[in-house]
Structure formats: structure tokens, C-alpha cells
Design a protein around this motif. Structure first.
Motif, PDB file in Angstrom:
ATOM      1  N   THR A  42       0.824  -1.214   0.000  1.00 34.92           N
ATOM      2  CA  THR A  42       0.000   0.000   0.000  1.00 34.92           C
ATOM      3  C   THR A  42       0.854   1.259   0.000  1.00 34.92           C
ATOM      4  O   THR A  42       1.525   1.576   0.986  1.00 34.92           O
ATOM      5  N   THR A  64      -5.415   5.729   3.868  1.00 39.49           N
ATOM      6  CA  THR A  64      -6.331   6.703   4.460  1.00 39.49           C
ATOM      7  C   THR A  64      -5.583   7.645   5.395  1.00 39.49           C
ATOM      8  O   THR A  64      -5.945   8.793   5.554  1.00 39.49           O
ATOM      9  N   GLN A  65      -4.514   7.159   6.015  1.00 42.45           N
ATOM     10  CA  GLN A  65      -3.616   7.992   6.801  1.00 42.45           C
ATOM     11  C   GLN A  65      -2.210   7.426   6.650  1.00 42.45           C
ATOM     12  O   GLN A  65      -2.028   6.264   6.323  1.00 42.45           O
ATOM     13  N   ASP A 121      -0.851   3.960   7.549  1.00 41.52           N
ATOM     14  CA  ASP A 121      -1.436   2.810   6.864  1.00 41.52           C
ATOM     15  C   ASP A 121      -0.686   2.447   5.589  1.00 41.52           C
ATOM     16  O   ASP A 121      -1.002   1.447   4.955  1.00 41.52           O
TER      17      ASP A 121
END
Length: 229
Positions: free
Chosen positions: A30, A36-37, A40
């Protein structure tokens, strides 16, 4: 209808590790643009994997080259753990289709960017370490990087110096280096640099510092043009 998560079993087979916690592998794939932040994204795993990779490679070359001096071992280590080599490993694993990228990053070729591929390789190694421990991580590193040990042994000389001497011998202007991209957090940056010599296409190299990226770009130029060191 919820979108199903991609099957990672083929990727695990290529990596050489079946994850007990599949979320760790998805985390390693990812990019920050898809997170998303920031925590993460794979950045924390990359930080860990970079250190695990360095130790595993150091152990491997220490055993494999008993006659080498500390300086020779250090050059072998630097050649094997540079971002360009990590990117090659990511490509051999076929991580591209499994990477989670933001729309903008995906549209600008993020799945093929050497700096991102290098980061993902290190993140995966960090994920293997957390999932299976040091021995599992070292087994993955040995399988992926071991075949490259003797290849880099033929190119331990400073690539920038070798390229500059090659250009001077042909009465060409000295190579010029320019930053193409800089990404990643301040504690673990990634650089892509281009080396340019008049009359030739530029070559790109990636690294965790500008110096490392310059060396990688010089090595890439010489490999493409068939320059003998």
C-alpha cells in the motif's frame, strides 16, 4: 457489491513465504497515495525491511566471500541493497498488479517507478520478518538476492568514477546528474536521478540518498551502453 480482495497466493509463492497474516502483505503493498492515513502505507514496513535486508545480505556475503576485506564486503553490500537492485527483485516477484496506489499515482506509471518498486521490496521483507521471524526473512532475502551476489561482484568499482573516465576518454563533457523525483518521509527518503551525457539518452537510477541514486544511474547507463569497467 463489495469488491473482492486480490488473491495473493501466486505472489506469496514467488516471494517464497506464505503469510499467516495476509494483512501484513497487503500493508506492504500500500503506497501512501492509497492510504487513508500515513501510518497505513508501507513506509513503516519499508523502514524495518531496509534494516532486515541489510543484516541478511551482510550475513550472506560474509559467509560467501571469506577472503574479502571489510571494504570489499561493504561495496558488495551497497551494490546489493541499493534501490535499483530492490526494484529488480520486486519486478521478479511481479508485485506491480498487486500494489495499491492512489488514482493519480497509478495514472502516472507508479507501478513501474523504480523508487516505489524498491520501497515495496523492502516493505515486503519487513512484513515477512514480522510474520515469520528473522529466519523466514533471511530465507526470502537469500533466495531473491543470492543469485545477484556474483553479478554485482563484477561491478564493485565506483560507477560514477568509471563513467566519468569513460566520458573523458572520448572527449565528452562530464556526466551531469539531476533529481527526477524525491519521495518518502524525511527519515527514509527515496530519490530517482537521471545521468545525462551529450549525445546519449539519459539513464535513471534510484536510491535512498542522492549519492546512491547517482551511482545507480551511472551503473544503469553503463549497462545499457555496454560500457566495460
Amino acid at each position: 457489491m463489495a469488491r473482492s480482495k486480490p488473491d495473493l497466493s501466486a505472489l506469496e509463492e514467488r516471494i517464497g513465504h506464505a503469510f499467516k497474516d495476509k494483512a501484513l502483505l497487503r500493508w506492504a503493498l500500500t503506497h501512501v497515495s492509497a492510504a487513508t492515513q500515513r501510518p497505513d502505507s508501507y513506509e513503516r514496513l519499508e523502514f524495518l525491511g531496509d534494516r532486515v535486508l541489510g543484516l541478511a545480505v551482510a550475513h550472506m556475503i560474509y559467509e560467501s566471500f571469506p577472503g574479502d576485506s571489510e571494504g570489499e564486503l561493504s561495496r558488495r553490500l551497497a551494490a546489493l541493497v541499493r534501490k535499483e537492485t530492490c526494484a529488480e527483485v520486486s519486478e521478479s516477484w511481479g508485485v506491480g498488479p498487486h500494489m495499491r496506489l492512489g488514482e493519480g499515482e497509478a495514472q502516472t506509471g507508479g507501478r513501474k517507478k523504480r523508487a516505489i518498486l524498491g520501497d515495496v521490496c523492502e516493505a515486503i521483507i519487513g512484513a515477512v520478518f514480522l510474520d515469520g521471524g528473522a529466519l523466514a526473512a533471511e530465507a526470502v532475502v537469500r533466495a531473491a538476492f543470492g543469485p545477484k551476489m556474483h553479478d554485482v561482484g563484477r561491478s564493485l568499482r565506483d560507477a560514477k568514477t568509471a563513467l566519468q573516465e569513460w566520458a573523458q576518454a572520448r572527449r565528452l563533457a562530464p556526466p551531469r546528474y539531476r533529481v527526477v523525483t524525491r519521495s518518502g518521509p524525511d527519515h527514509a527518503p527515496s530519490f530517482e536521478l537521471a545521468v545525462e551525457i551529450e549525445g546519449f539518452d539519459s539513464a535513471i537510477g534510484a536510491g535512498s540518498s542522492k549519492r546512491a541514486a547517482e551511482q545507480a544511474a551511472a551503473a544503469a547507463f553503463m549497462a545499457r551502453e555496454g560500457v566495460q569497467e
